[in-house]
Design an enzyme around this catalytic site. Structure first.
Site, PDB file in Angstrom:
ATOM      1  N   ILE A  19       0.719  -1.335  -0.081  1.00  0.00           N
ATOM      2  CA  ILE A  19       0.181  -0.120   0.000  1.00  0.00           C
ATOM      3  C   ILE A  19       0.816   1.248   0.014  1.00  0.00           C
ATOM      4  CG2 ILE A  19      -1.410   1.329   1.302  1.00  0.00           C
ATOM      5  CD1 ILE A  19      -2.973  -1.218   2.428  1.00  0.00           C
TER       6      ILE A  19
ATOM      7  N   ASP B 282      13.679   2.732  10.278  1.00  0.00           N
ATOM      8  CA  ASP B 282      12.926   1.990  11.095  1.00  0.00           C
ATOM      9  C   ASP B 282      11.878   2.828  12.281  1.00  0.00           C
ATOM     10  OD1 ASP B 282      11.621   0.134  12.608  1.00  0.00           O
ATOM     11  OD2 ASP B 282      13.369  -0.985  13.160  1.00  0.00           O
TER      12      ASP B 282
ATOM     13  N   SER C 135      -6.783  -0.240  10.568  1.00  0.00           N
ATOM     14  CA  SER C 135      -7.307  -1.663   9.777  1.00  0.00           C
ATOM     15  C   SER C 135      -8.790  -1.879  10.117  1.00  0.00           C
ATOM     16  CB  SER C 135      -6.237  -2.813  10.256  1.00  0.00           C
ATOM     17  OG  SER C 135      -6.793  -3.949   9.612  1.00  0.00           O
TER      18      SER C 135
ATOM     19  N   TYR D 217      -2.381  -7.339  17.002  1.00  0.00           N
ATOM     20  CA  TYR D 217      -2.275  -6.538  15.964  1.00  0.00           C
ATOM     21  C   TYR D 217      -3.538  -5.692  16.015  1.00  0.00           C
ATOM     22  CZ  TYR D 217      -2.705  -5.016  10.939  1.00  0.00           C
ATOM     23  OH  TYR D 217      -2.797  -4.295   9.825  1.00  0.00           O
TER      24      TYR D 217
ATOM     25  N   THR E 138      -1.656  -7.493  -1.394  1.00  0.00           N
ATOM     26  CA  THR E 138      -0.088  -7.255  -1.194  1.00  0.00           C
ATOM     27  C   THR E 138       0.426  -8.594  -0.569  1.00  0.00           C
ATOM     28  OG1 THR E 138      -0.795  -6.778   1.298  1.00  0.00           O
ATOM     29  CG2 THR E 138      -0.596  -5.215  -0.389  1.00  0.00           C
TER      30      THR E 138
ATOM     31  N   TYR F 137      -7.275 -15.439   8.696  1.00  0.00           N
ATOM     32  CA  TYR F 137      -8.597 -14.612   8.848  1.00  0.00           C
ATOM     33  C   TYR F 137      -9.690 -15.670   9.112  1.00  0.00           C
ATOM     34  CZ  TYR F 137      -6.178 -10.030   8.635  1.00  0.00           C
ATOM     35  OH  TYR F 137      -5.300  -8.947   8.771  1.00  0.00           O
TER      36      TYR F 137
END
Length: 258
Positions: A20, A66, A143, A156, A191, A201
Site C-alpha cells: 500500500i 525503522d 485496519s 495486531y 499485497t 483470517y
C-alpha cells in the site's frame, strides 16, 4: 490520475517501498507531489520505485528508517525537508502483521508490534508536525481488524485500534493550525503481507474448507481483495484539499466486508 492536486507539495510516505505504501507514493507523485519514501529494509524495492517515479517526471528519493525507533523517524522527516525544502503531507503506511493465540503472546511480541504500528505512527506525527505548515495533511494507517473479531489477532488489532483513538484526539490539537489528521482502515488488499497471512483470517474450524476466493465472496459485498492502487486513492483524498473539513476520522476501505 494526473489531476495536479499535489503540485508544489511535498509528501513523506513511511513504509513506502512496497504494498500500500508504494501505491500511495505513486499516486501522490502522479498528482504532482515530490515524494520522500521511507523504508526499513528493502532498499532495492525503494530504489526501483524511485527510479520509476523519476522516469515519469516526478521528484522522488528514498531514505532508510525503522519507525520503531523515534530517532530514526525524526531523521527521516528531516531528510525529506532537507531534500525538498518543505513538508506538506505525511502518509504513515509502515506496519507489521501479527497472529498469535492469547496463551502464546509474549511481552516481546507486544513491544515489537506496538513499537511499529502505534508508537511509530505517533512519533511520525510528532516529528512531521514540527515541519508541516498550517493546513498540512496527516494520514495514518489503521485496519478493519480494529473493529472486527478475528481469532489470534488481538495484538495486531489493538495496535491499530489505538491509531483510531490517536487521530481522534490529535485532531483537536492539530486543528488549531488547520492541520487535518485522519486514518485509513484498509480491508483485505492484494499485497505480499496479505498473501502471507490471508489464511489466518478464516475461522479455525473452517481452515482449509474454503478457497480464498470462496471466503471473499461470502464475506464481502464486492467479493474480492482491493488493489493497492484502490486503497491509495483513499489516502490521496484525505491528503488533498478535497478533505479539508474532515479530521479525526477513520475511513474504512473494505469492499463492504461483513
Amino acid at each position: 490520475m494526473t489531476t495536479g492536486r499535489f503540485t508544489d507539495k511535498v509528501a513523506l510516505v513511511t513504509g513506502g517501498s512496497r504494498g500500500i505504501g508504494a501505491a500511495v507514493a505513486a499516486r501522490l507523485a502522479a498528482e504532482g507531489a515530490a515524494v520522500a519514501i521511507g523504508y526499513r529494509g528493502n532498499q532495492a524495492a525503494a530504489d526501483d520505485l524511485v527510479a520509476r517515479l523519476r522516469a515519469d517526471g516526478a521528484r522522488a528519493f528514498a531514505a532508510q528508517a525503522d519507525v520503531a525507533d523515534p530517532e530514526q523517524t525524526k531523521a527521516l522527516v528531516e531528510a525529506a525537508v532537507a531534500e525538498f525544502g518543505r513538508l506538506d503531507v505525511l502518509a504513515s503506511c509502515a506496519g507489521i502483521e501479527h497472529f498469535g493465540a492469547l496463551e502464546n503472546l509474549t511481552p516481546a511480541d507486544f513491544d515489537r508490534v506496538f513499537a511499529v504500528n502505534t508508537r511509530g505512527q505517533l512519533f511520525a506525527v510528532q516529528h512531521a508536525a514540527a515541519h508541516l505548515p498550517d493546513g498540512g495533511r496527516i494520514v495514518l494507517t489503521s485496519s478493519v481488524s480494529a473493529s472486527r473479531a478475528v481469532f489470534g489477532h488481538t495484538l495486531y488489532a489493538s495496535s491499530k485500534a489505538a491509531v483510531e483513538s490517536m487521530v481522534l484526539n490529535l485532531s483537536a490539537e492539530l486543528g488549531k493550525r488547520g492541520i487535518t489528521v485522519n486514518a485509513i482502515a484498509p480491508g483485505g488488499t492484494a499485497t505480499d503481507m496479505a498473501a502471507e497471512n490471508a489464511a489466518h483470517y478464516q475461522h479455525p474450524d473452517l481452515a482449509g474448507r474454503l478457497s480464498m476466493d470462496e471466503w471473499l465472496t461470502s464475506h464481502g459485498a464486492l467479493g474480492r481483495l482491493a488493489t493497492p492502487a484502490e486503497v491509495a486513492a483513499g489516502y490521496a483524498f484525505l491528503a488533498s484539499g478535497d478533505a479539508a473539513y474532515m479530521t479525526g476520522r477513520t475511513l474504512q476501505l473494505d469492499g463492504g466486508f461483513f
